[in-house]
Design a protein around this motif. Sequence first.
Motif, PDB file in Angstrom:
ATOM      1  N   PHE A 101       0.286  -2.229  -0.473  1.00 14.60           N
ATOM      2  CA  PHE A 101       1.348  -2.843  -1.037  1.00 14.60           C
ATOM      3  C   PHE A 101       2.185  -2.423  -2.287  1.00 14.60           C
ATOM      4  CE2 PHE A 101       2.993  -6.560  -3.308  1.00 14.60           C
ATOM      5  CZ  PHE A 101       3.107  -7.594  -2.320  1.00 14.60           C
ATOM      6  N   ARG A 102       1.490  -1.661  -3.186  1.00 20.57           N
ATOM      7  CA  ARG A 102       2.084  -0.935  -4.133  1.00 20.57           C
ATOM      8  C   ARG A 102       2.951   0.199  -3.638  1.00 20.57           C
ATOM      9  NH1 ARG A 102       4.236  -2.869  -7.813  1.00 20.57           N
ATOM     10  NH2 ARG A 102       4.063  -1.260  -9.181  1.00 20.57           N
ATOM     11  N   LEU A 103       2.373   0.785  -2.703  1.00 18.92           N
ATOM     12  CA  LEU A 103       3.096   2.240  -2.026  1.00 18.92           C
ATOM     13  C   LEU A 103       4.334   1.780  -1.126  1.00 18.92           C
ATOM     14  CD1 LEU A 103       2.981   5.354  -2.150  1.00 18.92           C
ATOM     15  CD2 LEU A 103       1.410   4.860  -0.148  1.00 18.92           C
ATOM     16  N   ALA A 104       4.207   0.853  -0.119  1.00 17.25           N
ATOM     17  CA  ALA A 104       5.049   0.674   0.870  1.00 17.25           C
ATOM     18  C   ALA A 104       5.756  -0.842   0.786  1.00 17.25           C
ATOM     19  CB  ALA A 104       4.568   0.654   2.111  1.00 17.25           C
ATOM     20  N   GLY A 105       5.202  -1.417  -0.073  1.00 23.17           N
ATOM     21  CA  GLY A 105       5.727  -2.847  -0.048  1.00 23.17           C
ATOM     22  C   GLY A 105       5.192  -3.943   0.848  1.00 23.17           C
ATOM     23  N   TYR A 106       5.545  -5.222   0.697  1.00 21.45           N
ATOM     24  CA  TYR A 106       4.853  -6.347   1.244  1.00 21.45           C
ATOM     25  C   TYR A 106       4.899  -6.319   2.681  1.00 21.45           C
ATOM     26  CZ  TYR A 106       4.205 -11.091   2.972  1.00 21.45           C
ATOM     27  OH  TYR A 106       3.786 -12.044   4.041  1.00 21.45           O
ATOM     28  N   GLU A 107       6.025  -6.043   3.529  1.00 20.23           N
ATOM     29  CA  GLU A 107       5.896  -6.365   4.794  1.00 20.23           C
ATOM     30  C   GLU A 107       5.080  -5.202   5.691  1.00 20.23           C
ATOM     31  OE1 GLU A 107       8.622  -6.508   3.013  1.00 20.23           O
ATOM     32  OE2 GLU A 107       9.392  -8.476   3.416  1.00 20.23           O
ATOM     33  N   ILE A 108       5.322  -4.051   5.153  1.00 17.26           N
ATOM     34  CA  ILE A 108       4.309  -2.890   5.774  1.00 17.26           C
ATOM     35  C   ILE A 108       2.954  -3.144   5.590  1.00 17.26           C
ATOM     36  CG2 ILE A 108       4.052  -0.510   5.787  1.00 17.26           C
ATOM     37  CD1 ILE A 108       6.994   0.057   5.488  1.00 17.26           C
ATOM     38  N   ALA A 109       2.627  -3.234   4.082  1.00 16.43           N
ATOM     39  CA  ALA A 109       1.124  -3.629   3.916  1.00 16.43           C
ATOM     40  C   ALA A 109       0.485  -4.806   4.669  1.00 16.43           C
ATOM     41  CB  ALA A 109       1.015  -3.673   2.345  1.00 16.43           C
ATOM     42  N   THR A 110       1.203  -5.731   4.687  1.00 19.14           N
ATOM     43  CA  THR A 110       0.691  -7.202   5.394  1.00 19.14           C
ATOM     44  C   THR A 110       0.601  -6.737   6.840  1.00 19.14           C
ATOM     45  OG1 THR A 110       1.551  -8.635   3.421  1.00 19.14           O
ATOM     46  CG2 THR A 110       0.954  -9.556   5.381  1.00 19.14           C
ATOM     47  N   PHE A 111       1.303  -6.203   7.419  1.00 16.07           N
ATOM     48  CA  PHE A 111       1.441  -6.050   8.932  1.00 16.07           C
ATOM     49  C   PHE A 111       0.261  -5.163   9.161  1.00 16.07           C
ATOM     50  CE2 PHE A 111       2.269  -3.646  12.851  1.00 16.07           C
ATOM     51  CZ  PHE A 111       2.540  -4.722  13.621  1.00 16.07           C
ATOM     52  N   ALA A 112       0.239  -3.900   8.522  1.00 22.49           N
ATOM     53  CA  ALA A 112      -0.916  -3.127   8.721  1.00 22.49           C
ATOM     54  C   ALA A 112      -2.007  -3.704   8.492  1.00 22.49           C
ATOM     55  CB  ALA A 112      -0.683  -1.818   7.887  1.00 22.49           C
ATOM     56  N   PHE A 113      -2.558  -4.452   7.363  1.00 25.08           N
ATOM     57  CA  PHE A 113      -3.575  -5.130   6.931  1.00 25.08           C
ATOM     58  C   PHE A 113      -4.049  -5.983   8.023  1.00 25.08           C
ATOM     59  CE2 PHE A 113      -5.764  -8.867   4.930  1.00 25.08           C
ATOM     60  CZ  PHE A 113      -7.050  -8.170   4.592  1.00 25.08           C
TER      61      PHE A 113
ATOM     62  N   TRP B  94      -5.180  -5.119  21.487  1.00 27.69           N
ATOM     63  CA  TRP B  94      -4.167  -4.469  20.745  1.00 27.69           C
ATOM     64  C   TRP B  94      -2.815  -5.235  20.715  1.00 27.69           C
ATOM     65  CZ3 TRP B  94      -4.081  -1.350  16.844  1.00 27.69           C
ATOM     66  CH2 TRP B  94      -5.118  -0.279  16.756  1.00 27.69           C
ATOM     67  N   MET B  95      -2.364  -5.824  21.755  1.00 28.96           N
ATOM     68  CA  MET B  95      -1.264  -6.635  22.043  1.00 28.96           C
ATOM     69  C   MET B  95      -1.301  -7.820  21.286  1.00 28.96           C
ATOM     70  SD  MET B  95       1.778  -6.437  22.921  1.00 28.96           S
ATOM     71  CE  MET B  95       1.848  -5.386  24.128  1.00 28.96           C
ATOM     72  N   LYS B  96      -2.620  -8.522  21.420  1.00 33.30           N
ATOM     73  CA  LYS B  96      -2.739  -9.868  20.604  1.00 33.30           C
ATOM     74  C   LYS B  96      -2.684  -9.290  19.343  1.00 33.30           C
ATOM     75  CE  LYS B  96      -5.204 -14.141  20.833  1.00 33.30           C
ATOM     76  NZ  LYS B  96      -6.399 -14.674  21.524  1.00 33.30           N
ATOM     77  N   SER B  97      -2.966  -8.417  18.612  1.00 33.70           N
ATOM     78  CA  SER B  97      -3.247  -8.082  17.215  1.00 33.70           C
ATOM     79  C   SER B  97      -1.614  -7.764  16.644  1.00 33.70           C
ATOM     80  CB  SER B  97      -4.041  -6.859  16.972  1.00 33.70           C
ATOM     81  OG  SER B  97      -5.546  -7.126  17.337  1.00 33.70           O
ATOM     82  N   LEU B  98      -1.166  -7.064  17.703  1.00 27.67           N
ATOM     83  CA  LEU B  98       0.249  -6.975  17.268  1.00 27.67           C
ATOM     84  C   LEU B  98       1.086  -8.155  16.949  1.00 27.67           C
ATOM     85  CD1 LEU B  98       1.072  -3.751  19.424  1.00 27.67           C
ATOM     86  CD2 LEU B  98       1.221  -3.783  16.902  1.00 27.67           C
ATOM     87  N   VAL B  99       1.096  -9.043  17.871  1.00 34.52           N
ATOM     88  CA  VAL B  99       1.708 -10.277  17.795  1.00 34.52           C
ATOM     89  C   VAL B  99       1.359 -10.993  16.650  1.00 34.52           C
ATOM     90  CG1 VAL B  99       2.405 -12.508  19.086  1.00 34.52           C
ATOM     91  CG2 VAL B  99       2.342 -10.234  20.229  1.00 34.52           C
ATOM     92  N   LEU B 100       0.015 -11.392  16.500  1.00 34.87           N
ATOM     93  CA  LEU B 100      -0.488 -12.126  15.612  1.00 34.87           C
ATOM     94  C   LEU B 100      -0.063 -11.329  14.025  1.00 34.87           C
ATOM     95  CD1 LEU B 100      -4.158 -12.743  16.569  1.00 34.87           C
ATOM     96  CD2 LEU B 100      -2.338 -14.480  15.959  1.00 34.87           C
ATOM     97  N   ALA B 101      -0.143 -10.112  14.036  1.00 36.82           N
ATOM     98  CA  ALA B 101       0.269  -9.467  12.652  1.00 36.82           C
ATOM     99  C   ALA B 101       1.517  -9.511  12.265  1.00 36.82           C
ATOM    100  CB  ALA B 101      -0.280  -8.132  12.574  1.00 36.82           C
ATOM    101  N   ALA B 102       2.675  -9.604  13.468  1.00 36.40           N
ATOM    102  CA  ALA B 102       3.990  -9.823  13.022  1.00 36.40           C
ATOM    103  C   ALA B 102       4.198 -10.969  12.881  1.00 36.40           C
ATOM    104  CB  ALA B 102       4.712  -9.276  14.374  1.00 36.40           C
ATOM    105  N   ALA B 103       3.476 -12.077  13.542  1.00 36.69           N
ATOM    106  CA  ALA B 103       3.974 -13.388  13.173  1.00 36.69           C
ATOM    107  C   ALA B 103       3.482 -13.951  11.914  1.00 36.69           C
ATOM    108  CB  ALA B 103       3.293 -14.425  14.624  1.00 36.69           C
ATOM    109  N   ILE B 104       2.214 -13.654  11.608  1.00 36.02           N
ATOM    110  CA  ILE B 104       1.968 -14.069  10.164  1.00 36.02           C
ATOM    111  C   ILE B 104       2.619 -13.445   9.238  1.00 36.02           C
ATOM    112  CG2 ILE B 104      -0.248 -14.163   8.939  1.00 36.02           C
ATOM    113  CD1 ILE B 104      -2.040 -14.305  11.433  1.00 36.02           C
TER     114      ILE B 104
END
Length: 144
Positions: free
Chosen positions: A87-99, A112-122
């Motif tokens: 979060f401190r390194l790359a910012g909110y969007e990248i950190a939250t999506f990756a987490f 993987w596909m469902k995880s990608l969609v869920l991570a992006a939507a949330i």
Amino acid sequence: MTTRTRDLIFAALALTLALAIAVTAFGYPVGSSYFPRSLAVFIGMMALLFGLRVLLRPAGMPEAAASINPRALLAVFGGVAAYVFLFRLAGYEIATFAFLLLLTRWLGAAGWMKSLVLAAAITALMNLIFFGLLGVPRLDAILF
């Protein structure tokens, strides 16, 4: 000590915590204490419901055995630590999506596909709620 006794002690401690939060939060103006007030009410309600559930459970009913999954425990706590760092390194969007993506995959909750969609939507929904609706200021990240 039985599980029932431990559960009742936990419910009492949670209710005590809710009351302590409420006493403090209700001493401030509504605008600046809306979240702590809501939190106090929520914790208090959950503590009461849990305590009632424990008290109303039939005496002869077998209690569920709690098992600890060290892999899941490591994933959650390690994931939160990595999230804070990223979060401190790359910012909110990248950190939250990756987490969210890695945690759903690590715990095996989705493909993987469902995880990608869920991570992006949330991530998008939380972005809208916190930065759009609530007006929370963004923290500066090192890279972005």
